[in-house]
Enzyme design. Structure first.
Site, short mmCIF file in Angstrom:
data_model
loop_
_atom_site.label_atom_id
_atom_site.label_comp_id
_atom_site.label_asym_id
_atom_site.label_seq_id
_atom_site.Cartn_x
_atom_site.Cartn_y
_atom_site.Cartn_z
N GLN A 25 0.81 -1.21 0.00
CA GLN A 25 0.00 0.00 0.00
C GLN A 25 0.85 1.27 0.00
O GLN A 25 2.05 1.23 0.31
CB GLN A 25 -0.90 0.02 1.24
N HIS A 26 0.22 2.38 -0.33
CA HIS A 26 0.71 3.74 -0.10
C HIS A 26 1.80 4.23 -1.05
O HIS A 26 2.07 5.43 -1.10
CB HIS A 26 1.25 3.92 1.32
N ASP B 90 -2.06 -4.85 -0.22
CA ASP B 90 -1.64 -6.13 0.34
C ASP B 90 -2.47 -6.58 1.53
O ASP B 90 -2.82 -7.76 1.65
CB ASP B 90 -0.15 -6.12 0.69
#
Length: 457
Positions: free
Chosen positions: A71-72, A225
């Site tokens: 992520q991110h 994820d």
């Protein structure tokens, strides 16, 4: 037999599983490593995916595929779809000051929690975009589109058909800091607050929408994820998952969006249309790696040493903020050892303190969720440690269940791909073995000493 593929493009590597769409049975798999670091040329993800697919026997007989990924991560593209600069990953904390500025500029933590369900910290994409605008204004100006790692890989698999064709899903979008799980829509005002302009952002697909095609292979939306792991482990209401990977996460299945103004709980969406309140720590399995290196042993031997020492390690406490920390939000913190005495100056005591310190951080996350779990599922690479399995019940104060080892993120992505093919209201039910139950007497003094030590950091 109809086959589906699931991809896990994580911080450290890319894993691909090929499974039977109906039963979920594993047919074959492959993997390839990623370079170390907190920023990376996305091309390395693509190269690793190609190697992992090749090792898994290719996609010629696969009907559908989904990508789960970390992520991110901030992936910036120019008007032609070229990568503007190396992607900043979730564990890059250089944007910590930018996070503080953004929180203040919108009116404080509560304003952010109400706007997007989460209070931004350095991990979130929105903070990295502010850092980019402040420190690399030329690159910020060239950025015509911004997306996440799984978005970019799905788009590349579809042939990179222009930046307006990039897609994402609600789960991964909920970790950007400029998409609201509560309203199901972007907040372009927050994107502009971060960057000074509003680049193209991916179209958010529903759980069973088609993201495109890679040749004859249908592409499912993919997801972050943690959302993929929830699918892979079969998360259900009443469950809490404690995942011990590069980062540590504690998350649950919820029917409503959460809005925690303290910032401890990220109010994410999941990949099914529900919600995934989540607490994340930066320091998880790599705490064990670091302890093993310091003691000059392997991970198995580290576990054996840890089980030789008593609960609480005779007062030795490790606060494992080895890369700063996200929860609590202490990006500049360092790790520390407390209560060191001659009597506990042994490899076994240090190994026990490392395992307990990592688990105490995750237990704090469990408390922050504010739910009374019916089951605690322990997953991730760190959960393969016999010491972690044995010690977790003493720290959490309740039994834990450990599912059969698997690539949960890749498995969840494969399950999403099968869901796309089936077109059913809920993901397909794949049979899995019964998780193994671990019980031990609670050791509340371990949590108490850890809390005292962590408060000084």
């Amino acid at each position: 037999m109809t086959l589906v593929a699931g991809v896990d493009s994580s911080t450290q590597s890319c894993k691909v599983v090929i499974r039977d769409a109906e039963s979920g049975a594993l047919v074959r798999e492959g993997r390839a490593s990623h370079p170390d670091g907190t920023e990376i040329d996305p091309g390395h993800w693509w190269d690793a995916l190609q190697r992992a697919v090749e090792q898994a026997g290719g996609l010629s007989d696969v009907a559908a595929l989904a990508v789960g990924a970390q992520q991110h991560g901030m992936v910036c593209l120019d008007e032609q779809g070229g990568v503007v600069r190396d992607a900043l990953l979730w564990n890059d904390t250089r944007s910590a000051r930018a996070a503080e500025e953004l929180v203040t500029e919108l009116g404080g933590p509560r304003a952010w929690a109400e706007a997007v369900g989460s209070v931004p910290v350095a991990s979130f994409t929105v903070t990295k975009l502010r850092w980019l605008a402040e420190h690399e204004p030329d690159n910020a100006a060239r950025t015509a589109a911004v997306c996440l790692p799984h978005d970019w890989l799905t788009w590349r698999l579809a042939g990179a058909p222009g930046i307006n064709a990039i897609t994402t899903d609600r789960g991964d979008a909920s970790g950007t800091g400029y998409w609201s799980p509560g309203t199901g829509s972007y907040r372009p005002d927050l994107l502009k607050l971060a960057m000074g302009h509003t680049p193209v952002v991916p179209r958010v697909l529903g759980p069973t929408a088609e993201a495109g095609r890679a040749g004859d292979v249908l592409l499912a939306p993919g997801t972050g994820d943690n959302m993929a792991a929830a699918l892979g482990v079969g998360l259900r209401p009443g469950d809490v998952v404690v995942s011990i990977g590069t980062s540590g996460t504690v998350f649950a299945c919820a029917g409503e969006a959460s809005h925690d103004p303290s910032g401890a709980v990220a109010g994410f969406a999941d990949a099914t249309g529900r919600f995934l309140p989540l607490v994340c720590t930066l320091n998880a399995a790599r705490v064990l790696d670091a302890a093993a290196r310091m003691l000059g042993v392997g991970l198995d031997e580290l576990g054996e040493l840890a089980l030789q020492a008593p609960p609480g390690a005779d007062g030795l406490v490790l606060v494992p903020y080895l890369e700063g920390e996200r929860t609590p939000n202490k990006p500049d913190a360092t790790g520390s050892v407390h209560g060191l005495r001659l009597a506990n100056s042994t490899p076994a005591h240090f190994a026990r303190a490392a395992v307990e310190g990592m688990l105490c951080g995750l237990a704090d996350g469990l408390d922050a969720l504010g739910v009374e779990p019916e089951r605690i599922l322990l997953i991730g690479g760190g959960a393969r440690s016999q010491a972690v399995r044995a010690i977790a019940p003493t720290v959490f104060g309740r039994p834990v269940l450990v599912p059969e080892p698997g690539e949960y993120v890749a498995d969840g992505a494969a399950r999403q791909a099968a869901w796309l093919l089936g077109g059913t209201a809920e993901p397909p039910s794949w049979q899995a073995g019964e998780p193994r139950r671990y019980e031990a007497d609670p050791a509340p003094d371990v949590r108490a000493r850890y809390a005292e030590a962590a408060a000084t950091v």
